[in-house]
Design an enzyme around this catalytic site. Structure first.
Site, PDB file in Angstrom:
ATOM      1  N   HIS A 264      -4.423   1.497   6.007  1.00 42.29           N
ATOM      2  CA  HIS A 264      -4.675   1.774   7.427  1.00 42.29           C
ATOM      3  C   HIS A 264      -3.556   2.648   8.008  1.00 42.29           C
ATOM      4  O   HIS A 264      -3.811   3.716   8.573  1.00 42.29           O
ATOM      5  CB  HIS A 264      -4.772   0.442   8.189  1.00 42.29           C
ATOM      6  CG  HIS A 264      -5.032   0.598   9.652  1.00 42.29           C
ATOM      7  ND1 HIS A 264      -6.293   0.505  10.202  1.00 42.29           N
ATOM      8  CD2 HIS A 264      -4.199   0.859  10.690  1.00 42.29           C
ATOM      9  CE1 HIS A 264      -6.218   0.701  11.515  1.00 42.29           C
ATOM     10  NE2 HIS A 264      -4.955   0.921  11.832  1.00 42.29           N
ATOM     11  N   GLU A 265      -2.317   2.196   7.844  1.00 43.32           N
ATOM     12  CA  GLU A 265      -1.193   2.974   8.378  1.00 43.32           C
ATOM     13  C   GLU A 265      -1.089   4.315   7.656  1.00 43.32           C
ATOM     14  O   GLU A 265      -0.738   5.328   8.256  1.00 43.32           O
ATOM     15  CB  GLU A 265       0.124   2.190   8.279  1.00 43.32           C
ATOM     16  CG  GLU A 265       0.141   0.866   9.062  1.00 43.32           C
ATOM     17  CD  GLU A 265      -0.238   1.001  10.535  1.00 43.32           C
ATOM     18  OE1 GLU A 265       0.048   2.052  11.141  1.00 43.32           O
ATOM     19  OE2 GLU A 265      -0.854   0.051  11.080  1.00 43.32           O
ATOM     20  N   HIS A 268      -3.266   6.739   9.435  1.00 40.82           N
ATOM     21  CA  HIS A 268      -2.605   7.275  10.640  1.00 40.82           C
ATOM     22  C   HIS A 268      -1.602   8.354  10.229  1.00 40.82           C
ATOM     23  O   HIS A 268      -1.504   9.407  10.849  1.00 40.82           O
ATOM     24  CB  HIS A 268      -1.837   6.162  11.360  1.00 40.82           C
ATOM     25  CG  HIS A 268      -2.696   5.259  12.200  1.00 40.82           C
ATOM     26  ND1 HIS A 268      -3.503   5.717  13.212  1.00 40.82           N
ATOM     27  CD2 HIS A 268      -2.862   3.899  12.192  1.00 40.82           C
ATOM     28  CE1 HIS A 268      -4.123   4.679  13.796  1.00 40.82           C
ATOM     29  NE2 HIS A 268      -3.756   3.570  13.186  1.00 40.82           N
ATOM     30  N   GLU A 294      -7.408   6.150  15.488  1.00 36.73           N
ATOM     31  CA  GLU A 294      -7.969   4.975  14.832  1.00 36.73           C
ATOM     32  C   GLU A 294      -9.140   5.375  13.927  1.00 36.73           C
ATOM     33  O   GLU A 294      -9.399   4.726  12.913  1.00 36.73           O
ATOM     34  CB  GLU A 294      -8.404   3.960  15.907  1.00 36.73           C
ATOM     35  CG  GLU A 294      -8.492   2.527  15.438  1.00 36.73           C
ATOM     36  CD  GLU A 294      -7.180   1.903  14.981  1.00 36.73           C
ATOM     37  OE1 GLU A 294      -6.101   2.517  15.172  1.00 36.73           O
ATOM     38  OE2 GLU A 294      -7.221   0.807  14.396  1.00 36.73           O
TER      39      GLU A 294
HETATM   40 ZN    ZN Z   1      -4.345   1.591  13.782  1.00 40.79          ZN
END
Ligand code: ZN
Length: 500
Positions: A264-265, A268, A294
């Site tokens: 997830h990170e 980003h 997101e």
């Molecule tokens: Zn996030």
């Protein structure tokens, strides 16, 4: 070259540098700072933040901005020049519309409320947080008044996080999504539950860490332009497109937590790393709105890292790290376990099917708090009623109910919908990626993620923060944000997993 715009950009480099320095301090605070370091740190942060705010909201900025606006007046909306001026204007208005006395009052109230929230959550005592939440809501209503709105005070707050989208649009999107999600959750609940008990065995945290580094390299994260550290609440931060850092956390008996939070990170971070050099040290640098950000993290976390082809490649590697725990667990069983759907109490631990239901609850409550339809003292009751309605479960305590999220204690209302907007856009973007790149997912089985990354660079990342969510979706994909692609993706994936 536009000389006035150049002068504006040059002037704002000081703001950007000060903010980057503040981000380094923030990063260090979350990652390395010793417990007793809080006081000198907060003084240094306050000084830098104030300096950046003073320069940004100064008369010099105002006149340079006005001059630049006149200069780019005839340029195309999509040009870098017009976009820079438009984005600076948006932030300038946001920061100058709030009276200084209000900002001071708000920040004092927030530090009190944050401390009260931490204690109240620990003690499972809503009444200790209640007066602070009342103050926060009052301040947010006041803030909405300064920022201005036509239909709903929620619009004013939402604009800070997701410009270009209205509360009414979110209501429509959410009701479309709800209409498809509720029956899907019911259908899944009627099927036999998935066995994920092997995920609760003990998994050495150093090995977990080593595996997360392999994942980051695999998806294309460049360690010459970043690093990973541990943090209690994982986040990504950047000090330019050549220094984008991620954090993760490891739980001994929950290896999936580190795995998916890392990806997830990483999503980003790839977005920030993909921001073009030409935007560096301007306000167009880096990823755009929270929803778009997101969309990138969710796409890598859910559509990619929870897919079967992804684990075709990575599962043997994971098994080699943990032969005792996973040696006898088949790929199919593992894949089903990391996609288990189950209504649960805590938003941050929710699966991708039920996650958005948690957001609906918060959105409903925030709206009615702002209009006064809901009294702060009635929040726990209203919270629990909505959990029963949307998820079919009632929180046994407020600590696992309305006290679970940090946002309200920080005075942040209007933020939660950006998570769901990110989920919606991630599905829309990913569906397009598959359409335009047949064989994309097949490549995952061979550890090939570069084709997806270059496609994202070309369609999303190259725009930096030029466009809002709706603007970008319109320009790149000729579409508006909608619920159908996410519903179609979830329906197809979980029909197969659960034999619906
Ligand atoms: Zn996030």
């Amino acid at each position: 070259m536009e000389q006035r715009l150049e002068a504006l950009n040059e002037h704002l480099t000081r703001v950007i540098d000060l903010r980057r320095a503040t981000s380094v301090l923030d990063w260090d605070q979350e990652v390395y700072m010793p417990e007793e370091g809080a006081e000198p740190r907060s003084q240094a942060q306050a000084t830098l933040t104030t300096m950046a705010h003073e320069i940004f909201t100064s008369d010099t900025t105002r006149s340079l901005l006005e001059a630049a606006e006149a200069e780019v007046n005839d340029l195309d909306f999509d040009s870098d020049e017009a976009s820079t001026v438009r984005v600076v204007r948006r932030y300038f208005d946001q920061e100058t519309k709030l009276p200084t006395a209000f900002v001071t009052r708000e920040s004092k109230a927030i530090s009190r409320s944050f401390m009260a929230w931490r204690k109240a959550r620990e003690a499972d005592d809503f009444s200790a947080f209640e007066p602070h939440l009342r103050e926060v809501v009052k301040l947010q209503v006041e803030k909405a008044g300064y920022l201005g709105y036509t239909d709903h005070p929620y619009d004013a707050l939402l604009q800070q996080f997701e410009p270009g989208i209205t509360t009414a649009q979110i209501e429509t999107l959410f009701s479309d999504l709800k209409a498809g999600l509720v029956p899907l959750v019911k259908d899944i609940a009627a099927r036999p539950s998935v066995d994920d008990s092997f995920l609760s065995l003990s998994y050495d945290t150093q090995k977990q860490w080593d595996f997360t580094l392999i994942l980051l390299r695999g998806i294309g994260y460049d360690f010459r332009r970043g690093r990973q550290d541990r943090a209690a609440h994982p986040f990504t931060t950047q000090f330019g497109n050549t220094d984008v850092r991620v954090t993760t956390r490891t739980h001994e008996t929950m290896p999936q937590s580190a795995i998916f939070s890392t990806v997830h990170e990483g999503g980003h971070a790839l977005y920030e790393l993909g921001s073009p050099d030409k935007f560096e040290r301007t306000l167009l640098a880096g990823g755009s709105t929270l929803g778009l950000h997101e969309s990138q993290s969710r796409l890598w976390e859910n559509q990619v890292a929870r897919s079967l082809p992804f684990w075709h490649y990575y599962y043997p590697i994971l098994q080699a790290f943990f032969p005792q725990q996973l040696g006898d667990v088949s790929l199919t069983t593992f894949h089903r376990a990391v996609n288990k759907v189950e209504p649960s109490l805590i938003r941050v631990e929710a699966d991708e099917v039920t996650y958005n239901l948690h957001i609906f609850v918060r959105f409903e409550l925030e709206k009615s708090l702002l209009t006064g339809e809901l009294k702060v003292s009635d929040v726990p009751e209203a919270w629990n009623a909505l959990y029963e309605e949307y998820l079919g479960i009632t929180p046994p305590s407020d600590a696992d109910g309305c006290l679970q999220d940090v946002h309200w204690s920080h005075g942040i209302l209007g933020y939660f919908p950006t998570y769901t907007l990110g989920n919606l856009m991630s599905a829309q973007i990913y569906a397009r990626a598959l359409e335009e790149n047949p064989g994309l997912e097949e490549g995952y089985s061979r550890g090939e993620y570069a084709p997806l990354l270059s496609w994202l660079r070309e369609r999303i990342h190259k725009h930096g923060s030029k466009f809002t969510g709706p603007e970008l979706m319109q320009r790149e994909f000729g579409t508006q944000i909608s619920a159908q692609p996410l519903l179609a993706y979830l329906r197809a994936k979980y029909s197969e997993l659960y034999g619906l």
